[in-house]
Design a protein around this motif. Structure first.
Motif, PDB file in Angstrom:
ATOM      1  N   MET A 102       0.781  -1.148   0.017  1.00 43.18           N
ATOM      2  CA  MET A 102       0.014  -0.040   0.032  1.00 43.18           C
ATOM      3  C   MET A 102       0.734   1.418  -0.085  1.00 43.18           C
ATOM      4  O   MET A 102       0.261   2.260  -0.036  1.00 43.18           O
ATOM      5  CB  MET A 102      -0.733  -0.187   1.020  1.00 43.18           C
ATOM      6  N   MET A 103       2.236   0.967   0.058  1.00 47.49           N
ATOM      7  CA  MET A 103       2.882   2.330   0.079  1.00 47.49           C
ATOM      8  C   MET A 103       2.786   3.310  -1.173  1.00 47.49           C
ATOM      9  O   MET A 103       2.940   4.637  -1.174  1.00 47.49           O
ATOM     10  CB  MET A 103       4.526   1.983   0.431  1.00 47.49           C
ATOM     11  N   GLN A 104       2.671   2.773  -2.363  1.00 48.09           N
ATOM     12  CA  GLN A 104       2.465   3.394  -3.434  1.00 48.09           C
ATOM     13  C   GLN A 104       0.990   4.210  -3.412  1.00 48.09           C
ATOM     14  O   GLN A 104       1.071   5.436  -3.807  1.00 48.09           O
ATOM     15  CB  GLN A 104       2.233   2.594  -4.964  1.00 48.09           C
ATOM     16  N   ALA A 105       0.114   3.480  -2.992  1.00 51.52           N
ATOM     17  CA  ALA A 105      -1.152   4.168  -2.642  1.00 51.52           C
ATOM     18  C   ALA A 105      -1.046   5.370  -1.773  1.00 51.52           C
ATOM     19  O   ALA A 105      -1.404   6.400  -1.554  1.00 51.52           O
ATOM     20  CB  ALA A 105      -2.189   3.425  -2.353  1.00 51.52           C
ATOM     21  N   ALA A 106      -0.197   5.191  -0.775  1.00 50.96           N
ATOM     22  CA  ALA A 106       0.067   6.146   0.609  1.00 50.96           C
ATOM     23  C   ALA A 106       0.898   7.256  -0.293  1.00 50.96           C
ATOM     24  O   ALA A 106       0.389   8.625   0.253  1.00 50.96           O
ATOM     25  CB  ALA A 106       0.885   5.433   1.532  1.00 50.96           C
ATOM     26  N   THR A 107       1.859   7.098  -1.149  1.00 51.79           N
ATOM     27  CA  THR A 107       2.224   8.061  -1.780  1.00 51.79           C
ATOM     28  C   THR A 107       1.264   9.220  -2.546  1.00 51.79           C
ATOM     29  O   THR A 107       1.557  10.362  -2.230  1.00 51.79           O
ATOM     30  CB  THR A 107       3.285   7.508  -2.583  1.00 51.79           C
ATOM     31  N   VAL A 108       0.502   8.570  -3.138  1.00 51.20           N
ATOM     32  CA  VAL A 108      -0.379   9.343  -3.959  1.00 51.20           C
ATOM     33  C   VAL A 108      -1.466  10.155  -3.044  1.00 51.20           C
ATOM     34  O   VAL A 108      -1.645  11.250  -3.229  1.00 51.20           O
ATOM     35  CB  VAL A 108      -1.528   8.315  -4.851  1.00 51.20           C
ATOM     36  N   LEU A 109      -2.034   9.319  -1.964  1.00 51.73           N
ATOM     37  CA  LEU A 109      -2.992   9.853  -1.010  1.00 51.73           C
ATOM     38  C   LEU A 109      -2.639  10.870   0.031  1.00 51.73           C
ATOM     39  O   LEU A 109      -2.856  11.816   0.241  1.00 51.73           O
ATOM     40  CB  LEU A 109      -3.736   8.856  -0.476  1.00 51.73           C
ATOM     41  N   GLY A 110      -1.211  10.372   0.359  1.00 43.15           N
ATOM     42  CA  GLY A 110      -0.904  11.308   1.507  1.00 43.15           C
ATOM     43  C   GLY A 110       0.307  12.242   1.170  1.00 43.15           C
ATOM     44  O   GLY A 110       0.248  13.467   1.844  1.00 43.15           O
TER      45      GLY A 110
END
Length: 262
Positions: free
Chosen positions: A159-167
């Motif tokens: 989920m780190m890629q998604a965290a980069t986008v969202l956060g």
């Protein structure tokens, strides 16, 4: 006293370093390639050096705050002095997986990936954390470190890629919305500074209502929408123009892009 070495004294590294002295149990050293750029940190009472190898030799925690393209070179430089089982490493480099990080260090090193955002400069970041090989006590230390710049959340590494986008990218998305709100305020007659002040504080208030109240955004929306009122009219027009759809599509476009880059 725990010894922490931050490799890279740029914006994020500096923000972490300046927050950490509030905890008297940490001895913090910051490294950088140019002594002149480290001068403000030295003046603030922090230990600084341009020698990565010497700085990490006796550190309990090593935090990499460098660009993704610099990770391999920096780790090769430090590899000979790293001590598996005694030292633990944290990387803030975007898109560099735990597997890739381990490939550049001695076997047995415990790694954590951290994804903060630029609000770390004002201690309002959300830092997503993912790692392997840490005890509960060590995880508590990691969370304490990043609590210096805001909130933390442990997630699974996929989920780190998604965290980069969202956060992280999310800061830019919210800034664009604030800019649009300001422009609308100007069109209605406010001076730019006034419009921005109203828009910014309204955004802060909206976020705080959700954060502190634990409510769903729609519950707060219901409190300010009345039958045939101006709020519901504006909301419906925004949705007719694709507001929610545009935001979701933008997030997914960014996610697809970062997934291709990894």
């Amino acid at each position: 006293m725990k010894k922490i070495t931050i490799v890279g004294g740029g914006n994020l590294g500096a923000a972490l370093a300046l927050g950490m002295p509030k905890n008297g149990n940490w001895q913090v050293t910051v490294t950088g390639r140019k002594a002149a750029r480290l001068a403000p940190l030295s003046e603030a009472g922090l230990d600084t050096t341009t020698d990565n190898e010497d700085a990490v030799r006796d550190a309990d925690w090593v935090i990499l705050c460098v660009q993704p393209g610099q990770v391999a070179g920096v780790l090769r430089e430090m590899a000979s002095v790293l001590k598996p089982g005694q030292q633990h490493l944290i990387s803030t480099a975007t898109g560099v997986s735990l597997e890739a990080l381990r490939s550049h260090t001695p076997e047995g090193m415990a790694w954590v990936r951290a994804m903060p955002n630029t609000a770390s400069a004002i201690q309002e970041s959300i830092t997503c954390l993912s790692g392997q090989g840490l005890t509960d006590e060590q995880w508590a230390e990691v969370e304490q470190i990043f609590a210096c710049i805001g909130a933390t959340l442990r997630i699974d590494e996929p989920m780190m890629q998604a965290a980069t986008v969202l956060g992280a990218s999310g800061i830019a998305f919210f800034m664009r919305y604030l800019r649009a709100m300001t422009q609308g305020g100007i069109q209605m007659g406010f001076h730019p500074g006034e419009a921005q002040a109203i828009a910014v504080q309204t955004a802060v208030g909206a976020a705080r209502l959700i954060q502190q109240g634990g409510t769903h955004p729609e519950q707060e929306i219901d409190k300010v929408t009345t039958p045939r009122g101006c709020t519901i009219t504006g909301l419906n027009e925004m949705e007719h123009q694709g507001l929610s759809s545009a935001v979701i599509k933008g997030l997914m476009a960014s996610y697809e892009k970062i997934s291709q880059m990894s």
